[in-house]
Write a protein that holds these residues in place. Structure first.
Motif: not given
Length: 337
Positions: A94-112
């Protein structure tokens, strides 16, 4: 002469184990009948609250209440270890999944960021609320875990039940969609097994950690370090092998690594936990195995899914072998004790 109400009370009291009835049945029947006029006892029934209280007492007596026979003490110990182990597994995921999801989204710029936000926007109000709850409520798993290991049992119960709620929505939606089809509906295997993986530990926590039960104790290490190790293994499995990772990959990998480590630790004679740890972990392994198999079945005939299937089948074999080893080890422990 025995009245009908007394007969009904004795029938309900049969929910209690035999050892408890031998000691307390007559006293309990006298207490229940104390302020009931004999003239109306043939028209009366036990109240819902009394039946619920007796049922709760029956569960507590069978899960290691003080003075319980050895088999009930062992059962209670195993159920508590199962709940704690499953809680740790769910908390790390439950901790790892949202952390990785947010990391991916906010390191891909506006499209992410747009892709991430589309999970919560452009839908009906009900679907938006469900999506938000499905993303946030699982964060209660670590709350339940740390509350339990710090002996905050009421908070742990409420947090675990809240965290398990999102597992019901896919099952309800799958059953609803099949009910509208012309073909006879089949059982949604993955949704059912995933709901069981969430709800059985939550219910085991509520039942086994009653007020007379001992505090939660992990097989080894402090609760914080064990949780951190679970997060590292869970997150590392997703980062290092993204091509084979699905919804079950991370928790199953954490189970494989954790139980393999526990078996090595036990073989070295360092296990000092209560009896039943092996069987408790084996029960968790069976649950994970069911979810693992159910998640792979839809991919069997999908072109281009060879990597995912290969990783999943290899993981299935590892979970199955470890579950068998845990069952054997747990059976030997109980025989020795």
């Amino acid at each position: 002469m025995t009245t009908l109400l007394e007969t009904r009370y004795r029938t309900v009291l049969r929910l209690l184990p035999a050892y408890y009835r031998r000691e307390r049945e007559e006293e309990m029947v006298e207490t229940y009948l104390w302020d009931v006029d004999r003239e109306v006892q043939d028209q009366s029934r036990p109240t819902f609250g009394e039946v619920a209280s007796i049922a709760a007492l029956a569960v507590r007596c069978r899960l290691g209440a003080p003075g319980a026979p050895r088999r009930y003490a062992l059962l209670g110990s195993g159920v508590r270890l199962f709940a704690l182990s499953a809680l740790l597994l769910q908390a790390a995921s439950a901790v790892v999944s949202p952390v990785l999801q947010l990391t991916w989204a906010f390191t891909r710029g506006a499209s992410g960021r747009r892709m991430f936000l589309t999970e919560f926007t452009g839908r009906s109000t009900t679907e938006t609320v469900v999506a938000v709850l499905a993303w946030t409520l699982p964060l209660l798993w670590p709350v339940a875990y740390f509350a339990l290991v710090h002996d905050r049992r009421r908070l742990a119960r409420y947090a675990a039940l809240g965290a398990a709620l999102p597992a019901l929505w896919p099952l309800i939606r799958a059953i609803g969609s099949q009910a509208g089809d012309a073909a006879p509906p089949g059982l949604p295997w993955y949704e059912t097994s995933a709901a069981l993986l969430a709800w059985l530990p939550a219910l085991a926590l509520c039942a086994a950690y009653h007020r007379d039960a001992p505090g939660a104790r992990l097989p080894g290490g402090s609760p914080g370090l064990v949780f951190l190790a679970g997060c590292v293994v869970t997150g590392g499995s997703l980062v290092l092998l993204p091509g084979v990772a699905d919804l079950v990959w991370a928790p199953a990998t954490a189970f494989v690594v954790g139980t393999a480590g526990w078996l090595v630790w036990r073989a070295r004679g360092k296990d000092r936990t209560a009896p039943g740890a092996g069987l408790a972990l084996a029960a968790l392994g069976l649950l994970l195995l069911a979810v693992r198999v159910a998640s792979l079945y839809p991919w069997l005939h999908v072109p281009g899914a060879a990597a995912l299937l290969g990783g999943g089948l290899g993981q299935t074999a590892a979970v199955a072998l470890l579950t068998l080893a845990l069952a054997v080890a747990g059976g030997r422990d109980l025989a020795r004790r």
